[in-house]
Design a protein around this motif. Structure first.
Motif, PDB file in Angstrom:
ATOM      1  N   ALA A  36       0.885  -1.278   0.093  1.00 19.48           N
ATOM      2  CA  ALA A  36      -0.171  -0.141  -0.021  1.00 19.48           C
ATOM      3  C   ALA A  36       0.719   1.365   0.014  1.00 19.48           C
ATOM      4  O   ALA A  36       0.324   2.486   0.053  1.00 19.48           O
ATOM      5  CB  ALA A  36      -0.925   0.286   1.309  1.00 19.48           C
ATOM      6  N   VAL A  37       2.096   1.243  -0.115  1.00 20.12           N
ATOM      7  CA  VAL A  37       3.232   2.302   0.068  1.00 20.12           C
ATOM      8  C   VAL A  37       3.331   2.828  -1.308  1.00 20.12           C
ATOM      9  O   VAL A  37       3.893   1.976  -2.039  1.00 20.12           O
ATOM     10  CB  VAL A  37       4.343   2.023   0.795  1.00 20.12           C
ATOM     11  CG1 VAL A  37       5.268   3.291   0.965  1.00 20.12           C
ATOM     12  CG2 VAL A  37       4.071   1.571   2.238  1.00 20.12           C
ATOM     13  N   LYS A  38       3.069   3.972  -1.555  1.00 18.52           N
ATOM     14  CA  LYS A  38       3.507   4.730  -2.923  1.00 18.52           C
ATOM     15  C   LYS A  38       4.242   5.921  -2.784  1.00 18.52           C
ATOM     16  O   LYS A  38       4.456   6.584  -3.613  1.00 18.52           O
ATOM     17  CB  LYS A  38       2.103   4.928  -3.782  1.00 18.52           C
ATOM     18  CG  LYS A  38       1.331   3.816  -4.084  1.00 18.52           C
ATOM     19  CD  LYS A  38       0.229   4.021  -4.949  1.00 18.52           C
ATOM     20  CE  LYS A  38      -0.677   2.741  -5.391  1.00 18.52           C
ATOM     21  NZ  LYS A  38      -1.676   2.958  -6.249  1.00 18.52           N
ATOM     22  N   SER A  39       4.652   6.062  -1.555  1.00 21.72           N
ATOM     23  CA  SER A  39       5.759   7.325  -1.327  1.00 21.72           C
ATOM     24  C   SER A  39       7.004   6.898  -1.698  1.00 21.72           C
ATOM     25  O   SER A  39       7.442   6.099  -1.009  1.00 21.72           O
ATOM     26  CB  SER A  39       5.491   7.653   0.169  1.00 21.72           C
ATOM     27  OG  SER A  39       6.483   8.800   0.455  1.00 21.72           O
ATOM     28  N   LEU A  40       7.619   7.517  -2.463  1.00 25.87           N
ATOM     29  CA  LEU A  40       9.050   7.585  -3.070  1.00 25.87           C
ATOM     30  C   LEU A  40      10.057   7.378  -1.990  1.00 25.87           C
ATOM     31  O   LEU A  40      10.863   6.645  -1.794  1.00 25.87           O
ATOM     32  CB  LEU A  40       9.289   8.314  -4.006  1.00 25.87           C
ATOM     33  CG  LEU A  40       8.646   8.214  -5.619  1.00 25.87           C
ATOM     34  CD1 LEU A  40       8.928   9.015  -6.515  1.00 25.87           C
ATOM     35  CD2 LEU A  40       8.522   6.774  -5.959  1.00 25.87           C
ATOM     36  N   PRO A  41      10.010   8.351  -1.099  1.00 27.51           N
ATOM     37  CA  PRO A  41      10.806   8.208   0.143  1.00 27.51           C
ATOM     38  C   PRO A  41      10.852   7.274   0.801  1.00 27.51           C
ATOM     39  O   PRO A  41      11.570   6.764   1.478  1.00 27.51           O
ATOM     40  CB  PRO A  41      10.738   9.793   0.900  1.00 27.51           C
ATOM     41  CG  PRO A  41      10.083  10.648  -0.072  1.00 27.51           C
ATOM     42  CD  PRO A  41       9.298   9.931  -1.056  1.00 27.51           C
ATOM     43  N   VAL A  42       9.530   6.970   1.257  1.00 29.05           N
ATOM     44  CA  VAL A  42       9.227   5.595   2.167  1.00 29.05           C
ATOM     45  C   VAL A  42       9.766   4.591   1.409  1.00 29.05           C
ATOM     46  O   VAL A  42      10.752   3.628   2.084  1.00 29.05           O
ATOM     47  CB  VAL A  42       7.851   5.451   2.520  1.00 29.05           C
ATOM     48  CG1 VAL A  42       7.556   4.302   3.237  1.00 29.05           C
ATOM     49  CG2 VAL A  42       7.297   6.728   3.375  1.00 29.05           C
TER      50      VAL A  42
END
Length: 390
Positions: free
Chosen positions: A204-210
């Motif tokens: 579910a993670v779509k944040s590039l930094p994460v």
């Protein structure tokens, strides 16, 4: 070799191959020098990597590029060859980087204490090169596989970009990490690979930094190998590339099969495209409010190709705005056409594409077989589902 050149080229000798990898490493080293330690820690390096690895690459490497390079080979053969070469390149880079990294860490023992790899200044460049090299290799190889199988990817579209990222790094492997993906991996390498692919898959993670932080942590597992185990570092890189690339091939090849199936379904049903769309949507919707991803992907291609072949905008608009299908209306539509057989066969594929069959699909297909004078064969239906699972 610059960052926008082809992923890898088949070298004439092992010496040439090693030289090619050294050139790539030198190019990446210049990129890594422009990233500070905080950007590695907070994951912001990954957004920079996407630009560095893909912007110019996707302009050069396309279907025409591969047609010229491999004019007489089918996609499966080209993909297999590129996976094999990429794994070889990754293994060589792993050995080169581990040598430099281990030496840097050894020099800090006694002064750096228990510092983690990314906080050891002398080892940061070598660590960063390995992280970036492996990430770039997996991104480009996955993009190559998509192009070779004819799976459309618009990297300006955030959803398509995320799709490439998920596939390139085997984000959805989940519980398979200890089983199918480890098949054939040497026992000495297996524990490291298993550790890398265990835990949260970040679906579910779509944040590039994460995501950048996730890859950083994954690489720490890989490179935290005793100084004496340079061959192990080489093996981990080699098998990591094979594991992720084989998963990418599996996903992209299945989508390519969906595209081919959609073409056949539409070509066989040109006299009844509107009815084809409603019937295949009925197969998807009979299971309730959560359509399967594979079924939706196949249906997506059926709608695109049906529109190109003359399906009415009215039908496409109605389907797009439909929450719950009016089954009686669909059955009435089907009863008015002379030859329902192509639709019946299309619906069999639609039911089987996710690899499993449920009772609602069987009931619907049995009724559809009666409509067109076909004999419903549940064994054949389940055999088709098994073919999609391969």
């Amino acid at each position: 070799m610059t960052s926008d050149d082809s992923l890898f080229e088949e070298a004439k000798s092992d010496k040439d191959t090693r030289k090619a990898v050294q050139n790539q490493v030198a190019d990446i080293k210049n990129f890594v020098k422009g990233i500070n330690i905080d950007e590695f820690k907070n994951g912001e390096w990954f957004a920079k990597l996407l630009t560095f690895s893909l912007d110019k690459y996707v302009q050069k490497v396309n279907a025409e590029y591969f047609r010229k390079k491999y004019p007489n080979l089918p996609p499966d053969a080209i993909v297999q060859g590129r996976i094999k070469l990429a794994a070889k390149y990754a293994g060589i880079e792993g050995g080169l980087t581990a040598t430099a990294y281990s030496a840097a860490v050894a020099a800090t023992i006694g002064s750096a204490g228990g510092s983690s790899p990314v906080t050891v200044p002398a080892g940061l460049t070598a660590f960063g090169v390995d992280l970036v090299y492996a990430s770039q290799l997996q991104l480009r190889l996955s993009y190559d596989i998509a192009v070779l199988y004819g799976v459309p990817l618009d990297l300006e579209d955030p959803e398509d970009l995320w799709k490439l990222i998920r596939i390139a790094f085997a984000i959805q492997v989940g519980e398979d990490a200890g089983n199918a993906l480890l098949k054939g991996i040497p026992s000495v390498v297996r524990p490291v690979i298993k550790a890398i692919f265990s835990g949260s898959r970040l679906t579910a993670v779509k944040s590039l930094p994460v995501f950048g932080k996730y890859l950083l942590q994954r690489n720490i597992i890989k490179i935290s190998i005793p100084v004496a185990s340079i061959p192990l570092a080489t093996g981990v890189n080699y098998w990591m590339t094979k594991v992720t690339a084989n998963k990418a091939r599996e996903i992209m090849r299945k989508e390519a099969k969906m595209i081919e199936s959609a073409k056949r379904m539409v070509n066989d049903s040109k006299h009844c495209l509107d009815e084809l769309l409603w019937a295949t949507w009925m197969i998807i919707s009979v299971k309730g409010a959560q359509p399967n991803e594979d079924e939706c992907t196949l249906f997506h291609y059926v709608t695109l190709m049906s529109k190109e072949s003359g399906a009415s905008d009215k039908t496409l608009t109605e389907i797009r705005n439909t929450v719950e299908a009016d089954y009686s209306k669909i059955w009435n539509m089907l009863s008015r056409i002379d030859d329902v057989t192509p639709i019946y066969h299309a619906c069999i594929v639609m039911a089987a594409v996710d690899g499993k069959i449920v009772s609602q699909e069987i009931d619907t297909l049995r009724r559809l077989a009666d409509c067109c004078g076909e004999t419903f064969n549940e064994q054949e239906l389940r055999a088709e589902a098994r073919r999609w699972r391969k």
